[in-house]
Design an enzyme around this catalytic site. Structure first.
Site, PDB file in Angstrom:
ATOM      1  N   GLU A  26       0.833  -1.212   0.000  1.00  0.00           N
ATOM      2  CA  GLU A  26       0.000   0.000   0.000  1.00  0.00           C
ATOM      3  C   GLU A  26       0.865   1.258   0.000  1.00  0.00           C
ATOM      4  O   GLU A  26       2.080   1.197   0.220  1.00  0.00           O
ATOM      5  CB  GLU A  26      -0.922   0.014   1.215  1.00  0.00           C
ATOM      6  CG  GLU A  26      -0.168   0.091   2.534  1.00  0.00           C
ATOM      7  CD  GLU A  26      -0.957   0.793   3.631  1.00  0.00           C
ATOM      8  OE1 GLU A  26      -1.301   1.988   3.455  1.00  0.00           O
ATOM      9  OE2 GLU A  26      -1.204   0.157   4.666  1.00  0.00           O
ATOM     10  N   LYS A  89      -5.584  10.536   0.716  1.00  0.00           N
ATOM     11  CA  LYS A  89      -5.672   9.192   1.290  1.00  0.00           C
ATOM     12  C   LYS A  89      -6.918   8.544   0.698  1.00  0.00           C
ATOM     13  O   LYS A  89      -8.031   8.997   0.936  1.00  0.00           O
ATOM     14  CB  LYS A  89      -5.780   9.293   2.812  1.00  0.00           C
ATOM     15  CG  LYS A  89      -6.038   7.967   3.527  1.00  0.00           C
ATOM     16  CD  LYS A  89      -6.215   8.172   5.040  1.00  0.00           C
ATOM     17  CE  LYS A  89      -6.870   6.950   5.670  1.00  0.00           C
ATOM     18  NZ  LYS A  89      -7.180   7.151   7.096  1.00  0.00           N
ATOM     19  N   VAL A 109      -5.613   0.122   2.892  1.00  0.00           N
ATOM     20  CA  VAL A 109      -5.759  -1.329   2.747  1.00  0.00           C
ATOM     21  C   VAL A 109      -6.926  -1.647   1.807  1.00  0.00           C
ATOM     22  O   VAL A 109      -6.794  -2.455   0.878  1.00  0.00           O
ATOM     23  CB  VAL A 109      -5.944  -1.997   4.131  1.00  0.00           C
ATOM     24  CG1 VAL A 109      -6.389  -3.448   3.996  1.00  0.00           C
ATOM     25  CG2 VAL A 109      -4.646  -1.899   4.934  1.00  0.00           C
ATOM     26  N   SER A 141     -13.663   1.229   9.823  1.00  0.00           N
ATOM     27  CA  SER A 141     -12.863   1.365   8.596  1.00  0.00           C
ATOM     28  C   SER A 141     -13.455   0.554   7.443  1.00  0.00           C
ATOM     29  O   SER A 141     -13.872  -0.596   7.618  1.00  0.00           O
ATOM     30  CB  SER A 141     -11.440   0.900   8.853  1.00  0.00           C
ATOM     31  OG  SER A 141     -10.716   0.903   7.636  1.00  0.00           O
ATOM     32  N   LYS A 160      -4.091  -1.853  15.293  1.00  0.00           N
ATOM     33  CA  LYS A 160      -3.482  -1.071  16.359  1.00  0.00           C
ATOM     34  C   LYS A 160      -4.357  -1.034  17.604  1.00  0.00           C
ATOM     35  O   LYS A 160      -5.581  -1.026  17.523  1.00  0.00           O
ATOM     36  CB  LYS A 160      -3.251   0.361  15.885  1.00  0.00           C
ATOM     37  CG  LYS A 160      -1.847   0.574  15.398  1.00  0.00           C
ATOM     38  CD  LYS A 160      -1.743   1.820  14.579  1.00  0.00           C
ATOM     39  CE  LYS A 160      -2.278   1.598  13.202  1.00  0.00           C
ATOM     40  NZ  LYS A 160      -3.606   1.977  12.945  1.00  0.00           N
TER      41      LYS A 160
HETATM   42  N1  PSU Z   1      -2.495   1.254  10.089  1.00  0.00           N
HETATM   43  C1  PSU Z   1      -1.222   1.653  10.270  1.00  0.00           C
HETATM   44  N2  PSU Z   1      -0.703   2.600   9.478  1.00  0.00           N
HETATM   45  C2  PSU Z   1      -1.431   3.168   8.500  1.00  0.00           C
HETATM   46  C3  PSU Z   1      -2.764   2.717   8.329  1.00  0.00           C
HETATM   47  C4  PSU Z   1      -3.257   1.770   9.143  1.00  0.00           C
HETATM   48  O1  PSU Z   1      -0.569   1.152  11.129  1.00  0.00           O
HETATM   49  O2  PSU Z   1      -0.911   4.033   7.797  1.00  0.00           O
HETATM   50  C5  PSU Z   1      -3.580   3.228   7.190  1.00  0.00           C
HETATM   51  C6  PSU Z   1      -3.824   2.035   6.253  1.00  0.00           C
HETATM   52  O3  PSU Z   1      -3.656   2.472   4.921  1.00  0.00           O
HETATM   53  C7  PSU Z   1      -5.257   1.662   6.556  1.00  0.00           C
HETATM   54  C8  PSU Z   1      -5.852   3.012   6.873  1.00  0.00           C
HETATM   55  O4  PSU Z   1      -5.898   1.024   5.499  1.00  0.00           O
HETATM   56  O5  PSU Z   1      -4.857   3.671   7.623  1.00  0.00           O
HETATM   57  C9  PSU Z   1      -7.150   2.907   7.613  1.00  0.00           C
HETATM   58  O6  PSU Z   1      -7.747   4.169   7.664  1.00  0.00           O
HETATM   59  P1  PSU Z   1      -9.296   4.321   8.011  1.00  0.00           P
HETATM   60  O7  PSU Z   1      -9.433   3.878   9.445  1.00  0.00           O
HETATM   61  O8  PSU Z   1      -9.564   5.799   7.833  1.00  0.00           O
HETATM   62  O9  PSU Z   1     -10.051   3.458   7.049  1.00  0.00           O
HETATM   63 MN    MN Z   2     -12.614   5.742   9.534  1.00  0.00          MN
END
Ligand code: PSU
Ligand code: MN
Length: 306
Positions: A26, A89, A109, A141, A160
């Site tokens: 990614e 993003k 992802v 997500s 995380k």
């Molecule tokens: N987890 C990490 N580092 C990151 C991300 C997730 O440790 O940079 C990024 C990944 O690209 C993941 C995204 O898909 O954050 C998820 O964001 P959201 O919760 O806004 O969908």
């Molecule tokens: Mn989100």
């Protein structure tokens, strides 16, 4: 799909045409996950790790509105050096807008899974997936829904500890996504190698993962598979040691009203500051390690199907 919209790096195109293993990577981690120059070093280090594992790396991003499957060293550096705000993003919903504006987008992802599938790449290495955010009814997500409907195998270090882990696991179960613990019985929590959450199935080799993916494919199941790989022991931070830092960052984000797509990048960088970059070295170590494991899994899968 209009083939002009897809720019496949020649090395990746050759590998795919010849049935050699390829691993997608990614790009949100490059543009929103790590600061310059750690981001470029890590992006290159991850590509090297995939090669050492036995596969060809294909970092995925949108550049000038084109879908790039595999980036040259110049492309990687270009993305890594864009000032904040120049690269969007991109999750599932964002890609058509970036293409229409001929802009730049880094893929999360969810978006990387979609583009990898379009290009015929089955394995994808990353750091951690997105999940259900804590104390929020609707910030779930899009990564979790994508895992329910796109048959990519995602090699990561779990999710995380900033997230609501029990609810994240429930959503994955509902979406039909199995979690394979790579040489572990409990879910890794990104910076931390261990947690109290029991994993669905332990696997002890790349061949074993390849076989499970093979049977998923034979069954015609369209969901993804998660492979959870603990951060290397010497770089991991025990969950108890980082818990307070995470709580502090979460309450600061709350006080500042940070939410939506911005919250994950904000928390990551705040936790890095608060931990004197200990979290960042864990992050970098696990990214490279996941690249290597993904390379081995992709290679094992090719051996199995050949
Ligand atoms: N987890 C990490 N580092 C990151 C991300 C997730 O440790 O940079 C990024 C990944 O690209 C993941 C995204 O898909 O954050 C998820 O964001 P959201 O919760 O806004 O969908
Ligand atoms: Mn989100």
């Amino acid at each position: 799909m209009n083939a002009n919209l897809l720019k496949v790096h020649p090395e990746v195109a050759d590998a795919l045409a010849e049935g050699r293993p390829v691993v997608a990577l990614e790009s949100t981690v490059i543009t929103h996950g790590l600061p310059w120059p750690k981001n470029i070093e890590t992006a290159q280090g991850m590509e090297d790790a995939v090669r050492e594992g036995g596969a060809v790396p294909a970092t995925i991003a949108l550049i000038n509105g084109k879908i790039c499957i595999g980036l040259s060293a110049d492309d990687l550096e270009f993305l890594a050096q864009r000032p904040e705000g120049e690269v969007r993003k991109c999750s599932r919903r964002d890609m058509p807008m970036v293409m229409s504006a001929k802009g730049h987008g880094s893929t999360t992802v969810a978006a990387t899974m979609i583009l990898a599938e379009l290009a015929g790449i089955q394995f994808f290495a990353t750091g951690g997936i997105g999940g259900v955010h804590r104390n929020s009814t609707f910030d779930v997500s899009a990564d979790l829904m994508e895992l329910g409907k796109t048959p990519t195998t995602v090699i990561c270090s779990g999710a995380k500890a900033i997230l609501d882990i029990p609810n994240t696991l429930e959503v994955l179960e509902t979406q039909g996504v199995p979690i394979l613990g790579y040489k572990c019985d409990h879910l890794p929590l990104f910076y931390s190698p261990q947690s109290d959450y029991k994993i669905d199935e332990r696997v002890d080799s790349a061949d074993q993962v390849a076989e499970i993916v093979y049977y998923r494919h034979q069954l015609g199941l369209k969901n993804g598979t998660l492979v959870a790989v603990p951060v290397p022991a010497d770089k991991g931070i025990p969950a108890a040691d980082i818990q307070d830092t995470i709580e502090t960052a979460l309450s600061e984000a709350d006080a500042k009203g940070i939410h939506g797509a911005k919250i994950t990048p904000w928390l990551l960088s705040r936790i890095a500051e608060l931990s004197n970059n200990k979290s960042m070295s864990a992050n970098i170590a696990l990214l490279k390690n996941n690249g290597s494991v993904a390379g081995q899994i992709a290679a094992a899968y090719q051996r199995l199907v050949n």
